[in-house]
Design an enzyme around this catalytic site. Structure first.
Site, mmCIF file in Angstrom:
data_model
loop_
_atom_site.group_PDB
_atom_site.id
_atom_site.type_symbol
_atom_site.label_atom_id
_atom_site.label_comp_id
_atom_site.label_asym_id
_atom_site.label_seq_id
_atom_site.Cartn_x
_atom_site.Cartn_y
_atom_site.Cartn_z
ATOM 1 N N PRO A 1 0.783 -1.237 0.000
ATOM 2 C CA PRO A 1 0.000 0.000 0.000
ATOM 3 C C PRO A 1 0.818 1.293 0.000
ATOM 4 C CG PRO A 1 -0.011 -1.000 2.180
ATOM 5 C CD PRO A 1 0.747 -1.936 1.303
ATOM 6 N N LYS A 2 2.166 1.202 0.175
ATOM 7 C CA LYS A 2 2.921 2.456 0.270
ATOM 8 C C LYS A 2 3.791 2.650 -0.960
ATOM 9 C CE LYS A 2 3.097 3.058 5.176
ATOM 10 N NZ LYS A 2 3.909 3.419 6.333
ATOM 11 N N ASN A 3 3.158 2.863 -2.071
ATOM 12 C CA ASN A 3 3.852 2.900 -3.338
ATOM 13 C C ASN A 3 3.053 3.820 -4.248
ATOM 14 O OD1 ASN A 3 3.800 2.062 -6.150
ATOM 15 N ND2 ASN A 3 4.936 0.242 -5.620
ATOM 16 N N ASP B 1 -3.487 0.968 8.159
ATOM 17 C CA ASP B 1 -2.557 2.061 8.449
ATOM 18 C C ASP B 1 -3.314 3.348 8.225
ATOM 19 O OD1 ASP B 1 0.574 3.327 6.970
ATOM 20 O OD2 ASP B 1 -0.723 4.082 8.568
#
Lengths: 397, 313
Positions: free
Chosen positions: A166-168, A199
């Protein structure tokens, strides 16, 4: 492109032969038909013998063994393109075999500008190995359009990828493009909420959420969602930012009833968690245009809170109120200035020492701006920043 | 320790089987910029292979004028800036077709003044910064609509004085660095509420001395750059407790391998090494060259180019 028809006809074969060892979290996209039935047969053999022996014995390729692209008959028409590290590379780097294999073939596809189903499948593999590679994502989008693929299926694919990583930037941008192409935001709020539940501060997720809401006018239930998040974690700065975003774009803050609602809401959260930077920033943010000292009863409420729920933030906020008061009123200047300077000194000396330079600056600025023009003030304690605050106010003109 | 850091950078990428190196190919141009800049700050630029790097950059410029992260990758404004920064260190921007670079950057500007990262249209204030920084280094700021560009960046200013990636986005130290850097280059720093933003920025300092990027997040050495440089740009760097920050940055070094990690005890990498060293430079570390807070390049390079981006006092 002469092998195009051959490729599509053999795609079934490709599917069965090019099986990747499955992990349960893999997207459904990967699960090729026909595997499950053979799984029991292969596992018994694997422990005792080498893979080559097993293959000979069974007489077919173990469907669970990963087959490199360079060994797949259906890809034999392509010339793999090795990594070019530039002219005269210092050292030839030995990458992991699988990575090299997949990316050699990706480069071959790019070079030939091949637009095929097998190319699309390969981009998924390349993405799995390195989801930050933006060139692969670009090519995937080109393929999706050229092949007129089912974008609903693509939504399922990107959903799974984002769940995993998810962090892209690339994955979220890809999702946005698919949503735009489909012109269908109906899954978005729920999906983003799901990601945020893992998150709650994921910056990319919040950007996507803001875009969806603004683009498709999905404002209605967002304030409720924000409140729910703040219930779960009142220190979630992203949620406070979202609160400001929603209200700014809907009712605005100019209605005094709304402004007061927000002020009271903030004070309530402060009581729950006094050491919370976000709520204080929010409170100051919504009041600063009108002026912190202009809100009826606020000073009294803060002074009350000071007794039971004090914090450096509260003291700093009081300084801000006093400063605003000094800016906008003519009465009681010495008294208010004195209180403000006292707080600056307290913060610098004891309550927020790591930022003592800031508090000294604030004290000095206040003194300079609002201090008496009588020279007796300026001659006392020339070295001290906050001036002589504790004793009687300097005589004024 | 500086020699150890220089050895780490000089050896980076020459190890066989380095999976991390392979995985980061999609940002190779920026990786080279980080490595070269930190080497130059430590006075060790000559240990790097200028010819090889210049040839590499040349092969990364595409027909559209934009530069990609590596050979075979697509062009992007992020890597276009990194390429121009690298060539500026070597005083050799003409390795690239400069006019085409300018055309590429100009073409990324949108109607509302914002900049896309590439032809796929992602909008982000990071790209506004990359665009003007690239053009400033090439002396071609006239190529874009600066008024509109400024208008867009200002529309990303939030109620807390900070900036996000798009209008309404949460304030974030990285974005703030890009926006204050942008406004500096555009000569518009007076539009920033320096006291309010300075307060938000100095609030990033945690009891450990390290800096985070947003409220309630963990400290990271790279924020020591984004936050500190921003404070320097708006003239409020003294609002940070310098000695505590210095201790934090130094604690992020790896005394065995050289290099800096995001926080003490983690794995090092070139990105955090640059920003750790650059942060120390801003704090006045004697053995490191002065770094320019807007462009994150040695001041002497900008001096040579005649570039003096504004700073508030």
């Amino acid at each position: 492109m002469t092998s195009m028809s051959a490729i599509t006809q053999t795609s079934d074969l490709t599917n069965k032969a090019a099986l990747i060892p499955l992990a349960t979290e893999r997207p459904a996209y990967y699960r090729m038909s026909g595997i499950e039935e053979t799984s029991n047969v292969s596992s018994e053999f694997q422990e005792e013998r080498s893979e080559e022996e097993v293959e000979e014995e069974i007489g077919y390729e173990d469907p669970f063994r990963y087959v490199f692209y360079r060994d797949r008959k259906e890809w034999a028409d392509l010339e793999p393109v090795p990594q070019d590290d530039g002219p005269n590379p210092v050292v030839k780097i030995a990458y992991s075999d699988k990575f090299t294999d997949v990316y050699d073939y990706f480069r071959a596809l790019l070079k030939n500008d091949e637009k095929s189903d097998r190319a699309l499948l390969l981009t998924a593999e390349a993405i799995e190995l390195n989801a930050a590679n933006y060139t692969v994502w670009h090519y995937r989008r080109v393929l999706l359009q050229a092949l007129e693929k089912d974008l609903r299926e693509e939504m399922r694919y990107i959903t799974a990828i984002i769940e995993d990583q998810p962090k892209n930037y690339q994955v979220w941008h890809h999702r946005r493009m698919v949503v735009e192409w489909l012109n269908d935001p109906s899954e978005e709020l729920e999906f983003i909420a799901e990601i945020l539940s893992q998150d709650a501060k994921n910056y990319h997720a919040w950007q996507h959420r803001q875009w969806v809401i603004k683009e498709y006018k999905l404002w209605d239930s967002e304030l409720e969602y924000v409140e729910q998040l703040l219930e779960e974690d009142v220190r979630n700065n992203s949620a406070w930012n979202q609160r400001h975003y929603i209200i700014s774009h809907t009712t605005g803050y100019s209605d005094p009833a709304i402004l007061n609602r927000e002020v009271q809401y903030s004070l309530k959260q402060i009581k729950k968690a006094p050491h919370n930077e976000s709520v204080w920033n929010y409170l100051k943010g919504i009041l600063q245009d009108l002026g912190l000292s202009s809100h009826p009863g606020l000073l009294e409420q803060i002074l009350e809170l000071k007794e039971t729920h004090c914090s450096p933030y509260l003291l700093g906020f009081l300084v801000d109120i006093y400063e605003d008061f000094l800016e906008n009123t003519l009465e009681h200047h010495e008294e208010v200035l004195s209180k403000a300077l006292e707080l600056c000194e307290l913060l610098a000396r004891e309550k927020d020492t790591i930022r003592r330079e800031y508090w000294s600056y604030v004290g000095r600025s206040l003194q300079t701006k609002y201090g008496s023009s009588d020279s007796s003030t300026t001659t006392s304690a020339p070295g001290s920043d906050s001036g002589s605050v504790h004793q009687e106010t300097p005589c004024s003109s | 320790m500086l020699d150890k850091h220089a050895d780490y950078i000089a050896a980076y990428g020459s190890k066989k089987d380095d999976y991390e190196y392979t995985l980061s190919e999609y940002l190779r141009m920026s990786g080279i910029y980080w490595g070269l800049t930190v080497m130059d700050l430590m006075g060790q630029l000559t240990r790097m292979n200028q010819q090889e790097i210049s040839d590499f950059i040349k092969s990364c410029q595409h027909d559209c004028g934009g530069v990609s992260a590596s050979i075979g990758h697509d062009p992007h404004v992020l890597y276009t800036l990194s390429a121009v920064q690298i060539l500026s260190l070597y005083d050799n921007v003409n390795v690239l077709d400069v006019d085409k670079v300018v055309e590429y950057v100009r073409g990324l500007q949108q109607e509302d003044g914002s900049f896309a990262g590439d032809k796929w249209g992602e909008i982000d204030t990071r790209f506004s910064f990359c665009a003007v920084a690239t053009l400033a280094l090439l002396g071609r700021l006239d190529a874009i609509n600066m008024d509109k560009a400024v208008e867009f960046v200002l529309s990303c200013m939030n109620f807390d004085g900070g900036f996000g990636c798009r209008p309404g986005s949460e304030s974030h130290a990285g974005q703030i660095y890009c926006c204050t850097g942008f406004l500096s280059i555009a000569g518009q720093l007076h539009q920033v509420n320096a006291d309010l933003l300075g307060w938000w920025l100095c609030e990033r300092q945690l009891p450990s001395g390290g800096l985070n990027g947003r409220p309630e997040k963990l400290p990271d050495v790279c924020y020591s750059w984004w936050v500190l440089a921003s404070l320097k740009i708006i003239g409020r760097i003294h609002w940070i407790d310098k000695s505590k920050l210095r201790s934090f940055i130094l604690a992020c070094q790896d005394e065995e391998t050289g290099g800096f990690a995001d926080r003490p005890g983690d794995m090092v990498d070139p990105f955090h090494t640059l920003f750790g060293v650059a942060g120390l430079s801003l704090l006045g570390e004697g053995q490191i060259k002065d770094v320019n807070p807007v462009l994150c390049m040695p001041e002497d390079v900008l001096e040579r180019l005649g570039l003096h981006p504004d700073l508030l006092s």
